[in-house]
Design a protein around this motif. Structure first.
Motif, PDB file in Angstrom:
ATOM      1  N   PHE A  10       2.742  10.008   1.287  1.00 39.09           N
ATOM      2  CA  PHE A  10       1.513  10.800   1.256  1.00 39.09           C
ATOM      3  C   PHE A  10       1.448  11.575  -0.051  1.00 39.09           C
ATOM      4  CE2 PHE A  10       2.429  10.154   5.681  1.00 39.09           C
ATOM      5  CZ  PHE A  10       1.195  10.010   6.283  1.00 39.09           C
ATOM      6  N   THR A  11       0.240  11.730  -0.571  1.00 40.19           N
ATOM      7  CA  THR A  11       0.023  12.543  -1.766  1.00 40.19           C
ATOM      8  C   THR A  11      -1.387  13.108  -1.712  1.00 40.19           C
ATOM      9  OG1 THR A  11       0.277  12.564  -4.162  1.00 40.19           O
ATOM     10  CG2 THR A  11      -0.767  10.602  -3.210  1.00 40.19           C
ATOM     11  N   SER A  12      -1.590  14.216  -2.406  1.00 41.23           N
ATOM     12  CA  SER A  12      -2.896  14.864  -2.337  1.00 41.23           C
ATOM     13  C   SER A  12      -3.084  15.836  -3.487  1.00 41.23           C
ATOM     14  CB  SER A  12      -2.996  15.623  -1.010  1.00 41.23           C
ATOM     15  OG  SER A  12      -4.238  16.280  -0.889  1.00 41.23           O
ATOM     16  N   ASP A  13      -4.323  16.094  -3.801  1.00 43.33           N
ATOM     17  CA  ASP A  13      -4.737  17.202  -4.669  1.00 43.33           C
ATOM     18  C   ASP A  13      -4.123  17.182  -6.060  1.00 43.33           C
ATOM     19  OD1 ASP A  13      -6.527  19.147  -3.042  1.00 43.33           O
ATOM     20  OD2 ASP A  13      -4.931  18.552  -1.650  1.00 43.33           O
ATOM     21  N   ILE A  38       8.312   4.716  -5.871  1.00 42.30           N
ATOM     22  CA  ILE A  38       8.170   4.533  -4.421  1.00 42.30           C
ATOM     23  C   ILE A  38       7.801   3.105  -4.044  1.00 42.30           C
ATOM     24  CG2 ILE A  38       7.564   6.956  -4.051  1.00 42.30           C
ATOM     25  CD1 ILE A  38       4.635   5.858  -3.470  1.00 42.30           C
ATOM     26  N   ALA A  39       7.240   2.348  -4.976  1.00 40.28           N
ATOM     27  CA  ALA A  39       6.711   1.011  -4.672  1.00 40.28           C
ATOM     28  C   ALA A  39       7.709   0.079  -3.990  1.00 40.28           C
ATOM     29  CB  ALA A  39       6.138   0.366  -5.930  1.00 40.28           C
ATOM     30  N   PRO A  40       8.984   0.014  -4.410  1.00 35.56           N
ATOM     31  CA  PRO A  40       9.883  -0.944  -3.765  1.00 35.56           C
ATOM     32  C   PRO A  40      10.069  -0.717  -2.261  1.00 35.56           C
ATOM     33  CG  PRO A  40      10.830  -0.188  -5.829  1.00 35.56           C
ATOM     34  CD  PRO A  40       9.624   0.671  -5.560  1.00 35.56           C
ATOM     35  N   ASP A  41       9.965   0.524  -1.811  1.00 32.95           N
ATOM     36  CA  ASP A  41      10.175   0.828  -0.397  1.00 32.95           C
ATOM     37  C   ASP A  41       8.890   1.156   0.351  1.00 32.95           C
ATOM     38  OD1 ASP A  41      12.964   0.596  -0.752  1.00 32.95           O
ATOM     39  OD2 ASP A  41      13.062   2.663  -1.475  1.00 32.95           O
ATOM     40  N   ALA A  42       7.757   1.152  -0.328  1.00 31.97           N
ATOM     41  CA  ALA A  42       6.506   1.594   0.290  1.00 31.97           C
ATOM     42  C   ALA A  42       5.895   0.507   1.158  1.00 31.97           C
ATOM     43  CB  ALA A  42       5.512   2.023  -0.778  1.00 31.97           C
ATOM     44  N   HIS A  43       5.447   0.931   2.315  1.00 34.11           N
ATOM     45  CA  HIS A  43       4.657   0.081   3.198  1.00 34.11           C
ATOM     46  C   HIS A  43       3.189   0.494   3.104  1.00 34.11           C
ATOM     47  CE1 HIS A  43       3.443  -2.328   6.587  1.00 34.11           C
ATOM     48  NE2 HIS A  43       3.072  -1.270   7.272  1.00 34.11           N
ATOM     49  N   GLN A  44       2.974   1.825   3.076  1.00 32.23           N
ATOM     50  CA  GLN A  44       1.626   2.379   2.973  1.00 32.23           C
ATOM     51  C   GLN A  44       1.677   3.617   2.088  1.00 32.23           C
ATOM     52  OE1 GLN A  44       0.804   3.221   7.109  1.00 32.23           O
ATOM     53  NE2 GLN A  44      -0.333   1.312   7.360  1.00 32.23           N
ATOM     54  N   LEU A  45       0.571   3.860   1.386  1.00 30.25           N
ATOM     55  CA  LEU A  45       0.393   5.075   0.608  1.00 30.25           C
ATOM     56  C   LEU A  45      -0.908   5.713   1.069  1.00 30.25           C
ATOM     57  CD1 LEU A  45       0.998   7.050  -1.751  1.00 30.25           C
ATOM     58  CD2 LEU A  45      -0.265   5.455  -3.244  1.00 30.25           C
ATOM     59  N   TYR A  46      -0.833   6.979   1.423  1.00 29.76           N
ATOM     60  CA  TYR A  46      -2.008   7.741   1.825  1.00 29.76           C
ATOM     61  C   TYR A  46      -2.318   8.767   0.741  1.00 29.76           C
ATOM     62  CZ  TYR A  46      -2.123   5.753   6.470  1.00 29.76           C
ATOM     63  OH  TYR A  46      -2.243   4.892   7.519  1.00 29.76           O
TER      64      TYR A  46
END
Length: 174
Positions: A10-13, A38-46
């Motif tokens: 998750f990321t914001s602002d 984070i890309a190698p382990d990411a399934h979803q990014l919010y």
């Protein structure tokens, strides 16, 4: 279900573009590096809104800059990582560019979601609580298709400069 060894981030602002392009760029580049980490382990990014300090979608104009950022996010989508974008108060005029050009899933309203084994209420958060009637009225004015059409008639150089001026003014006042 969340695949083994995968994460939901998750990321914001971030408010890229403020206070100006020159001083915003180092933050943007750090964010792009973080996306690579984070890309190698990411399934979803919010992305929970306000990636930019101001975003307005003209039909044929894309704001200058952000090529590395857009490239990194598009690459994540191409590699099978779901990118979800919840609009915030600084990008309420994000319509379909992120979906059509970058492959994001856009969310225009708060949502309840189960991610893995956890329940979430997902929203940018602006204007959700009681009170702040002035801001809620302003959001309705900005959501008006007539007002959006009128704003679209302004030249992008003028509209972005004006919007960023008001954003800076509001930021310094608060």
């Amino acid at each position: 279900t969340l695949p083994a060894g995968k994460a939901i981030d998750f990321t914001s602002d971030h408010h890229f573009g403020i206070p100006d392009r020159e001083r915003s760029l180092p933050r943007e580049l750090r964010f792009v590096r973080w996306l690579g980490q984070i890309a190698p382990d990411a399934h979803q990014l919010y992305i929970m809104g306000d990636l930019f300090d101001f975003w307005f979608e003209y039909r044929t104009v894309v704001p200058r800059g952000y090529a590395l950022l857009f490239g990194a996010l598009a690459e994540m989508v191409q590699n099978g990582i779901e990118v979800h974008y919840f609009r915030g108060n600084h990008d309420m005029w994000a319509f379909n560019y992120f979906e059509q050009e970058l492959g994001f899933t856009m969310h225009r309203h708060p949502e309840f979601k189960t991610l893995g084994s956890k329940n979430f209420y997902l929203a940018h958060g602006d204007g959700l609580g009681p009170g702040d009637r002035g801001y809620k009225l302003l959001k309705k004015v900005f959501a008006s298709p007539v007002n959006q059409w009128l704003f679209r008639q302004l030249h992008p150089d003028f509209s972005f400069r004006t919007a960023l001026y008001w954003s800076r003014r509001s930021r310094y006042a608060n």
